[in-house]
Design an enzyme around this catalytic site. Structure first.
Site, PDB file in Angstrom:
ATOM      1  N   GLU A 139       0.814  -1.209   0.000  1.00  9.34           N
ATOM      2  CA  GLU A 139       0.000   0.000   0.000  1.00  9.34           C
ATOM      3  C   GLU A 139       0.861   1.279   0.000  1.00  9.34           C
ATOM      4  O   GLU A 139       0.460   2.298  -0.568  1.00  9.34           O
ATOM      5  CB  GLU A 139      -0.945  -0.053   1.208  1.00  9.34           C
ATOM      6  CG  GLU A 139      -1.930   1.075   1.333  1.00  9.34           C
ATOM      7  CD  GLU A 139      -2.742   1.353   0.069  1.00  9.34           C
ATOM      8  OE1 GLU A 139      -3.118   0.408  -0.645  1.00  9.34           O
ATOM      9  OE2 GLU A 139      -2.988   2.556  -0.208  1.00  9.34           O
ATOM     10  N   GLY A 140       2.056   1.217   0.608  1.00 11.64           N
ATOM     11  CA  GLY A 140       2.950   2.389   0.598  1.00 11.64           C
ATOM     12  C   GLY A 140       3.315   2.779  -0.830  1.00 11.64           C
ATOM     13  O   GLY A 140       3.216   3.946  -1.221  1.00 11.64           O
ATOM     14  N   HIS A 141       3.705   1.793  -1.631  1.00 20.16           N
ATOM     15  CA  HIS A 141       4.042   2.070  -3.033  1.00 20.16           C
ATOM     16  C   HIS A 141       2.830   2.626  -3.781  1.00 20.16           C
ATOM     17  O   HIS A 141       2.946   3.551  -4.585  1.00 20.16           O
ATOM     18  CB  HIS A 141       4.500   0.788  -3.743  1.00 20.16           C
ATOM     19  CG  HIS A 141       5.740   0.152  -3.183  1.00 20.16           C
ATOM     20  ND1 HIS A 141       5.722  -1.039  -2.510  1.00 20.16           N
ATOM     21  CD2 HIS A 141       7.043   0.538  -3.217  1.00 20.16           C
ATOM     22  CE1 HIS A 141       6.968  -1.369  -2.160  1.00 20.16           C
ATOM     23  NE2 HIS A 141       7.776  -0.433  -2.566  1.00 20.16           N
TER      24      HIS A 141
ATOM     25  N   GLN B 247      22.949  -1.469  -5.167  1.00 20.36           N
ATOM     26  CA  GLN B 247      22.743  -0.874  -3.853  1.00 20.36           C
ATOM     27  C   GLN B 247      22.738  -1.908  -2.718  1.00 20.36           C
ATOM     28  O   GLN B 247      22.445  -1.568  -1.576  1.00 20.36           O
ATOM     29  CB  GLN B 247      21.475   0.000  -3.845  1.00 20.36           C
ATOM     30  CG  GLN B 247      20.199  -0.761  -3.991  1.00 20.36           C
ATOM     31  CD  GLN B 247      19.037   0.182  -4.301  1.00 20.36           C
ATOM     32  OE1 GLN B 247      19.022   0.867  -5.321  1.00 20.36           O
ATOM     33  NE2 GLN B 247      18.066   0.240  -3.398  1.00 20.36           N
TER      34      GLN B 247
ATOM     35  N   GLY C  30       9.187   8.032  -1.283  1.00 22.52           N
ATOM     36  CA  GLY C  30       8.578   7.965   0.036  1.00 22.52           C
ATOM     37  C   GLY C  30       9.467   8.558   1.124  1.00 22.52           C
ATOM     38  O   GLY C  30      10.690   8.383   1.099  1.00 22.52           O
TER      39      GLY C  30
ATOM     40  N   ASP D  94      11.953   6.265   3.318  1.00 19.49           N
ATOM     41  CA  ASP D  94      13.402   6.249   3.128  1.00 19.49           C
ATOM     42  C   ASP D  94      13.855   7.710   3.110  1.00 19.49           C
ATOM     43  O   ASP D  94      14.187   8.264   2.063  1.00 19.49           O
ATOM     44  CB  ASP D  94      13.741   5.508   1.837  1.00 19.49           C
ATOM     45  CG  ASP D  94      13.236   4.080   1.883  1.00 19.49           C
ATOM     46  OD1 ASP D  94      13.890   3.248   2.514  1.00 19.49           O
ATOM     47  OD2 ASP D  94      12.141   3.797   1.337  1.00 19.49           O
TER      48      ASP D  94
ATOM     49  N   GLN E 138      17.291   8.793   1.815  1.00 22.63           N
ATOM     50  CA  GLN E 138      17.299   8.619   0.355  1.00 22.63           C
ATOM     51  C   GLN E 138      16.597   9.788  -0.338  1.00 22.63           C
ATOM     52  O   GLN E 138      17.075  10.320  -1.343  1.00 22.63           O
ATOM     53  CB  GLN E 138      16.603   7.301   0.016  1.00 22.63           C
ATOM     54  CG  GLN E 138      16.315   7.096  -1.449  1.00 22.63           C
ATOM     55  CD  GLN E 138      15.731   5.717  -1.702  1.00 22.63           C
ATOM     56  OE1 GLN E 138      16.456   4.730  -1.698  1.00 22.63           O
ATOM     57  NE2 GLN E 138      14.434   5.631  -1.911  1.00 22.63           N
TER      58      GLN E 138
ATOM     59  N   SER F 262       8.578  -3.851   2.099  1.00 25.52           N
ATOM     60  CA  SER F 262       8.665  -5.169   1.463  1.00 25.52           C
ATOM     61  C   SER F 262       9.409  -6.133   2.380  1.00 25.52           C
ATOM     62  O   SER F 262       9.130  -7.331   2.400  1.00 25.52           O
ATOM     63  CB  SER F 262       9.397  -5.069   0.124  1.00 25.52           C
ATOM     64  OG  SER F 262       8.823  -4.048  -0.668  1.00 25.52           O
ATOM     65  N   ARG F 263      10.351  -5.617   3.155  1.00 25.76           N
ATOM     66  CA  ARG F 263      11.154  -6.487   4.027  1.00 25.76           C
ATOM     67  C   ARG F 263      10.381  -6.960   5.258  1.00 25.76           C
ATOM     68  O   ARG F 263      10.844  -7.876   5.944  1.00 25.76           O
ATOM     69  CB  ARG F 263      12.440  -5.777   4.445  1.00 25.76           C
ATOM     70  CG  ARG F 263      13.456  -5.655   3.312  1.00 25.76           C
ATOM     71  CD  ARG F 263      14.821  -5.183   3.818  1.00 25.76           C
ATOM     72  NE  ARG F 263      15.869  -5.304   2.801  1.00 25.76           N
ATOM     73  CZ  ARG F 263      16.311  -4.295   2.033  1.00 25.76           C
ATOM     74  NH1 ARG F 263      15.803  -3.092   2.162  1.00 25.76           N
ATOM     75  NH2 ARG F 263      17.264  -4.503   1.143  1.00 25.76           N
TER      76      ARG F 263
HETATM   77  P1  AMP Z   1      11.363   0.282  -2.497  1.00 26.85           P
HETATM   78  O1  AMP Z   1      10.585  -0.593  -3.403  1.00 26.85           O
HETATM   79  O2  AMP Z   1      11.447  -0.216  -1.087  1.00 26.85           O
HETATM   80  O3  AMP Z   1      12.677   0.720  -3.069  1.00 26.85           O
HETATM   81  O4  AMP Z   1      10.512   1.623  -2.363  1.00 26.85           O
HETATM   82  C1  AMP Z   1      10.101   2.330  -3.496  1.00 26.85           C
HETATM   83  C2  AMP Z   1       9.533   3.654  -3.053  1.00 26.85           C
HETATM   84  O5  AMP Z   1       8.428   3.434  -2.184  1.00 26.85           O
HETATM   85  C3  AMP Z   1      10.542   4.508  -2.272  1.00 26.85           C
HETATM   86  O6  AMP Z   1      10.397   5.864  -2.663  1.00 26.85           O
HETATM   87  C4  AMP Z   1      10.116   4.287  -0.846  1.00 26.85           C
HETATM   88  O7  AMP Z   1      10.460   5.346   0.014  1.00 26.85           O
HETATM   89  C5  AMP Z   1       8.613   4.177  -1.005  1.00 26.85           C
HETATM   90  N1  AMP Z   1       8.005   3.494   0.147  1.00 26.85           N
HETATM   91  C6  AMP Z   1       8.390   2.306   0.678  1.00 26.85           C
HETATM   92  N2  AMP Z   1       7.640   2.016   1.764  1.00 26.85           N
HETATM   93  C7  AMP Z   1       6.777   3.052   1.925  1.00 26.85           C
HETATM   94  C8  AMP Z   1       5.745   3.344   2.882  1.00 26.85           C
HETATM   95  N3  AMP Z   1       5.479   2.543   3.897  1.00 26.85           N
HETATM   96  N4  AMP Z   1       5.055   4.494   2.729  1.00 26.85           N
HETATM   97  C9  AMP Z   1       5.345   5.344   1.705  1.00 26.85           C
HETATM   98  N5  AMP Z   1       6.287   5.121   0.781  1.00 26.85           N
HETATM   99  C10 AMP Z   1       7.010   3.992   0.890  1.00 26.85           C
END
Ligand code: AMP
Length: 287
Positions: A41-43, A67, A153, A156, A159, A192-193
């Site tokens: 849901e965050g993505h 990375q 997001g 991070d 980042q 995801s982790r």
């Molecule tokens: P990742 O797939 O973990 O590299 O994350 C891809 C993007 O999704 C990055 O910009 C993250 O900061 C963002 N993201 C990951 N988890 C969340 C979350 N819980 N809420 C909002 N954005 C997120």
């Protein structure tokens, strides 16, 4: 009839550009959401935010080997493109860019983008390869997609600050939007982790944000940084976290240290990285 746009998938820069340039020719604004897949849901909240500022949204899905350190979880990082595709179509994403590895790292690839300053502390100290890998792949994605706007997001947070610095320093023609962190009911930041956590570990994990919020309140009320950091570290150990990489109050923009006393008027952020078993969690909140 469904309101959803059809989701196109591109695996090469050529196919990607063909589509994006067609949109541009129509005068449409293009948004990019970079991800490593295993979407949650965050993505999807990033995709929705991108749709507010762009007519067409591209999500990139690339688990970026550059990375990860050799000791990290590149091989076991969760992957599931079919499910990701369904979720993206549902969220209104227009194009999934899931490049073949050679589209990102062609044979002989020898260039790294290094961002100084804000890359150095915290994650930069613990994962020396990380921000170089991120800055390089994000620069490539910006050049390949040529988006008007890109959403990252706050989950991070360091980042996000590194990418803002990169875009300012190199005059990259893209607007960066930071999106608030989406959380589970107990406040654990979605990640995801989190899939790595056992049921018992998941209960412990939910205490991280509670302890960080307490720390932020204490500092906001004029408490000394050094005391708040020590109390939070004690609370994390008592809650059952196995190790603490850091739990610190930092300047909200450049992530410099703020000294041991009260923060005064400085904009500040609490940032933490902790381990439970084999899983490393990061989180941050505004003070
Ligand atoms: P990742 O797939 O973990 O590299 O994350 C891809 C993007 O999704 C990055 O910009 C993250 O900061 C963002 N993201 C990951 N988890 C969340 C979350 N819980 N809420 C909002 N954005 C997120």
């Amino acid at each position: 009839m469904s309101e959803r746009p059809a989701l196109t998938v591109a695996r090469t820069v050529k196919d990607l550009r063909w589509q994006v340039f067609a949109w541009r020719a129509e005068g449409l604004r293009v948004g990019l959401v970079p991800t490593m897949g295993a979407l949650h849901e965050g993505h999807l909240s990033l995709v929705r935010l991108a749709l507010e500022s762009a007519d067409r949204v591209v999500v990139s899905l690339f688990v970026n080997p550059a990375q990860f350190a050799p000791t990290e979880d590149f091989a076991s990082y969760p992957r599931g493109e079919d499910r990701d595709r369904e979720m993206l179509a549902e969220a209104g994403c227009h194009l999934l860019y899931a490049p073949d590895a050679t589209e990102i790292y062609p044979p002989g690839f020898s260039t790294t983008v290094t961002v100084g300053g804000v890359s150095a502390p915290l994650e930069g100290e613990r994962r020396p390869q990380f921000f170089g890998g991120v800055a390089t792949v994000v620069t490539k994605l910006f050049n390949q997609v040529a988006p008007d706007v890109a959403v990252f997001g706050e989950k991070d947070y360091q980042q996000l600050q590194v990418i803002r610095r990169l875009v300012r320093d190199l005059d990259l023609p893209v607007q960066i939007i930071g999106a608030p962190t989406r959380r589970a009911e107990d406040g654990l930041a979605l990640s995801s982790r989190n899939a790595y956590l056992s049921a018992d570990e998941r209960v412990v994990a939910g205490k991280l944000n509670v302890i960080m919020a307490q720390m932020a309140r204490s500092v906001a009320a004029g408490g000394a940084v050094i005391t708040a950091e020590a109390m939070a570290a004690d609370a994390l150990r008592a809650a059952g976290f196995d190790s603490i990489d850091y739990i610190e109050v930092r300047h909200a923009e450049d992530l410099s240290t703020l000294g041991p006393g009260p923060i005064g008027d400085s904009p500040a952020r609490v940032l933490a990285a902790v381990k439970i078993g084999k899983t490393r969690l990061i989180d941050n909140i505004a003070v």
